[in-house]
Scaffold this motif. Structure first.
Motif, mmCIF file in Angstrom:
data_model
loop_
_atom_site.group_PDB
_atom_site.id
_atom_site.type_symbol
_atom_site.label_atom_id
_atom_site.label_comp_id
_atom_site.label_asym_id
_atom_site.label_seq_id
_atom_site.Cartn_x
_atom_site.Cartn_y
_atom_site.Cartn_z
ATOM 1 N N GLN A 51 0.807 -1.216 0.000
ATOM 2 C CA GLN A 51 0.000 0.000 0.000
ATOM 3 C C GLN A 51 0.840 1.266 0.000
ATOM 4 O O GLN A 51 0.333 2.352 -0.308
ATOM 5 N N CYS A 93 -10.905 -0.113 3.245
ATOM 6 C CA CYS A 93 -9.470 -0.221 2.996
ATOM 7 C C CYS A 93 -8.927 1.167 2.697
ATOM 8 O O CYS A 93 -9.566 1.934 1.974
ATOM 9 N N LEU A 94 -7.756 1.479 3.253
ATOM 10 C CA LEU A 94 -7.149 2.785 3.010
ATOM 11 C C LEU A 94 -6.817 2.984 1.535
ATOM 12 O O LEU A 94 -6.625 4.102 1.082
ATOM 13 N N GLU A 136 -4.879 -7.804 5.610
ATOM 14 C CA GLU A 136 -3.519 -7.321 5.318
ATOM 15 C C GLU A 136 -2.680 -8.396 4.614
ATOM 16 O O GLU A 136 -1.886 -8.080 3.717
ATOM 17 N N HIS A 139 -3.364 -8.368 1.041
ATOM 18 C CA HIS A 139 -2.655 -7.291 0.329
ATOM 19 C C HIS A 139 -1.304 -7.782 -0.187
ATOM 20 O O HIS A 139 -0.878 -7.440 -1.285
HETATM 21 ZN ZN LIG Z 1 -6.541 -2.674 2.831
#
Ligand SMILES: [Zn+2]
Length: 180
Positions: A51, A93-94, A136, A139
């Motif tokens: 991310q 989610c960011l 996570e 990700h």
């Molecule tokens: Zn996320």
């Protein structure tokens, strides 16, 4: 404190498979500290290295909402070795703008990983912390929570995102025009 830029879907690095960490030196410690700062600032309960544009198997998380009790956990090279039960819960989610959806996850997991010093780490998590960890760890394989919702919901979100991005672009162009 250094804040890192959080990449947003559909950035291609969010789709990359992260490589295992082999160097547990001071550079890693610095990156992890910056990741934690970035997570708290966002604010979020977890952040994976993809991310922030780093394709290494690193994540930080902290399910504690109370600022005074903050204590994030660093998880390196994680593998889910046990997954039990099922639970549906709301996720966001960011890296996914303005969207939340219910996602089915295992209720309990056991994760084998390494800590910041490279020492073996076993985490047993249930419920919300287990959900964060699964999100996570996804990700790190290039998987987003929107991959785990229905195709129809995903298509609707993508359509809305496209409109949002287009509106943003037009707004930027207008501002530039006004300045120029
Ligand atoms: Zn996320």
């Amino acid at each position: 404190m250094a804040l890192l830029t959080i990449l947003k879907f559909p950035h291609p690095i969010l789709r990359a498979k992260a490589e295992p960490v082999t160097d547990f030196g001071p550079e890693l410690a610095g990156l992890v500290a910056d990741m934690a700062d970035t997570m708290y600032d966002a604010p979020g309960v977890g952040l994976a290295a993809n991310q922030i544009g780093v394709t290494r198997q690193i994540l930080v998380y902290d399910p504690e909402p109370d600022k005074e009790k903050r204590a994030y956990q660093v998880v390196i090279n994680p593998k889910i070795v046990v997954a039990e039960g099922e639970e549906v819960g709301e996720e966001g989610c960011l890296s996914v703008r303005e969207y939340c959806s219910e996602v089915k996850r295992a209720w309990k997991i056991v994760v084998e990983a390494q800590d910041l010093a490279g020492q073996p780490l076993v985490i047993e998590a249930e419920d919300f912390p287990a959900r964060i960890l699964q999100h996570e760890i996804d990700h790190l394989s290039g998987v987003l929570f929107i991959d785990r919702i229905s195709a129809l919901k995903r298509a609707l979100y993508k359509k809305r995102l496209k409109k949002m991005l287009l509106a943003e672009k037009e707004e930027q162009e207008e501002t530039q025009g006004a300045n120029g």
